[in-house]
Design an enzyme around this catalytic site. Sequence first.
Site, mmCIF file in Angstrom:
data_model
loop_
_atom_site.group_PDB
_atom_site.id
_atom_site.type_symbol
_atom_site.label_atom_id
_atom_site.label_comp_id
_atom_site.label_asym_id
_atom_site.label_seq_id
_atom_site.Cartn_x
_atom_site.Cartn_y
_atom_site.Cartn_z
ATOM 1 N N LYS A 180 0.895 -1.165 0.000
ATOM 2 C CA LYS A 180 0.000 0.000 0.000
ATOM 3 C C LYS A 180 0.935 1.217 0.000
ATOM 4 O O LYS A 180 1.462 1.618 1.027
ATOM 5 C CB LYS A 180 -0.867 -0.009 1.256
ATOM 6 C CG LYS A 180 -2.212 0.665 1.085
ATOM 7 C CD LYS A 180 -2.148 2.145 0.792
ATOM 8 C CE LYS A 180 -1.863 2.997 2.006
ATOM 9 N NZ LYS A 180 -1.560 4.405 1.681
ATOM 10 N N GLU A 256 9.617 1.315 10.983
ATOM 11 C CA GLU A 256 10.642 2.346 10.760
ATOM 12 C C GLU A 256 9.917 3.683 10.837
ATOM 13 O O GLU A 256 9.134 4.026 9.951
ATOM 14 C CB GLU A 256 11.322 2.122 9.413
ATOM 15 C CG GLU A 256 12.055 0.781 9.404
ATOM 16 C CD GLU A 256 12.863 0.505 8.149
ATOM 17 O OE1 GLU A 256 12.672 1.200 7.146
ATOM 18 O OE2 GLU A 256 13.690 -0.420 8.197
ATOM 19 N N CYS A 290 13.851 10.764 6.906
ATOM 20 C CA CYS A 290 13.705 10.370 8.307
ATOM 21 C C CYS A 290 15.012 10.507 9.066
ATOM 22 O O CYS A 290 15.021 10.759 10.258
ATOM 23 C CB CYS A 290 13.210 8.925 8.373
ATOM 24 S SG CYS A 290 14.242 7.806 7.436
ATOM 25 N N GLU A 391 8.970 16.249 15.467
ATOM 26 C CA GLU A 391 9.497 16.091 14.110
ATOM 27 C C GLU A 391 8.740 17.042 13.176
ATOM 28 O O GLU A 391 7.513 16.979 13.088
ATOM 29 C CB GLU A 391 9.300 14.654 13.643
ATOM 30 C CG GLU A 391 9.894 14.404 12.265
ATOM 31 C CD GLU A 391 9.605 12.999 11.732
ATOM 32 O OE1 GLU A 391 8.443 12.569 11.787
ATOM 33 O OE2 GLU A 391 10.550 12.356 11.270
#
Length: 487
Positions: A180, A256, A290, A391
């Site tokens: 997906k 992750e 990331c 973040e």
Amino acid sequence: MSKKAVMHFINGAYTAGTSGKVFQNISPVDGSVICDVHEGLKPEVDAAVTAAQAALNGPWGKMTTDERVAILYKVADGINARFDEFLEAECRDTGKPKSLASHIDIPRGAANFKVFADVIKNTPTEAFTMPTPDGTGALNYAIRAPKGVIAVISPWNLPLLLMTWKVGPALACGNTVVVKPSEETPLTTSLLGEVMNEAGMPPGVYNVVNGFGPESAGAYLTQHPGVDAITFTGETSTGTAIMQAAAVGMRDISMELGGKNPAIVFADCDMDKAIEGVMRSVFVNCGQVCLGTERVYVERPIFDEFVSRLKTGAEGLKLGAPDDGANMGPLISKEHQGKVLGYYALAKKLGANVVTGGGVPDMGDALSGGAWVEPTIWTGLDDDSAIMREEIFGPCCHISPFDDEDEVIRRANDTVYGLASSIWTENLSRAHRVAGQIESGLTWVNSWFLRDLRTPFGGSKQSGIGREGGVHSLEFYTEMRNICVKL
Ligand code: NAD
């Protein structure tokens, strides 16, 4: 590229599915419509999982390792043969500079199939004999069996690279997958279906269902009882929802997730290299990596010089469309632009010193509908401000001074995240000493994003669960079974 609608890829064929729903894929460069995308719901997910289960019991499940490896090599070659098409598609979806995607996204997308094909070819069965405590001799050996149907949920920042980083090892280990992709970036995942067919991949091994997360393809896939394990890259909050879905039926997960990564720059660094490395780690891919740096700690004697040189670097970045020879593109979407600009406004409200940037650049009429933001640097905020804790995932960083090693280690670790860090020093002992104390899955010394795909990749704390890369990927994508033979 045509405006043909993106379809699902199920059992080796493209299909619109039965839901009848479509959504628009919007260019982050200028806000134009790239194409429609068919949205998958329960029936499409059911069909994809059923195809994946059938393929496990069909030719794919019966192939030798050599046969599987040969197909994976062809997939890698197929991506390289259609390099320009993948490049065009990836840059359409993400708006990133072609120079970046041609250097990283597409070659790594291909390499992920070769590397893991090699890993599986070269990993022996584990065997051992030991005197058993009661004196009966036994030979124990362990075989690695595929886990089954793996759900792969991938993000938009490095779409082909991060998706194949999971699909490569999953298939090398003999699993089948249902992918997906992010709703923002469906093109390369879809194109890979053609390459799979050209490479002779049996139908049902690689399946793609497009859609969103909640109440759409993502949630239906992670909740599907036919899925044996879920590998996810994305935000920590999404990871939490997926873990809850995985708990039903006790499915394995690999996560992750997000980060708030520090760079630590000591006064004894090679300043040129530190500036070059931190520049890349903050601004590459418009800060949407990331592993990217959002907190920079610089030892006080070089603080002013470092800030001034990073400012010069940031102001020298050329923003533009993928073909413009730019080194920075837009953010992924207007929605993400809104989020990042919210942090830009918050930093000002909290009293940050805006060293550079902090707003929306003037990109001219043609690109005014895009998701552009200025590269931004702040100083002057406390470690406990939201800018230092959350973040942001944009082209921005805060730079703080520090005075000693213990202090900076404590401050670097003072976060719920633990994905990546970089340390800049010419003192070898200090480099090892500090690196060993930083609570992150990956630490670079005098570099950033220098990757050897055989090394363990993953995050500590709320940045993830599990490690992937090289033989470490086998831990997730296979199940070890012990066989004990009494001698
Ligand atoms: P996201 O979490 O919003 O979405 C990731 C994927 O999950 C998308 O495909 C999305 O549709 C899907 N999804 C959303 N909700 C879902 C649900 N309830 N169930 C199932 N699927 C769902 O992340 P993003 O915005 O696409 O990516 C940016 C984030 O990814 C950042 O936080 C970044 O740090 C992280 N990231 C981490 C790594 C890493 O290796 N640790 C790598 C790249 C990106």
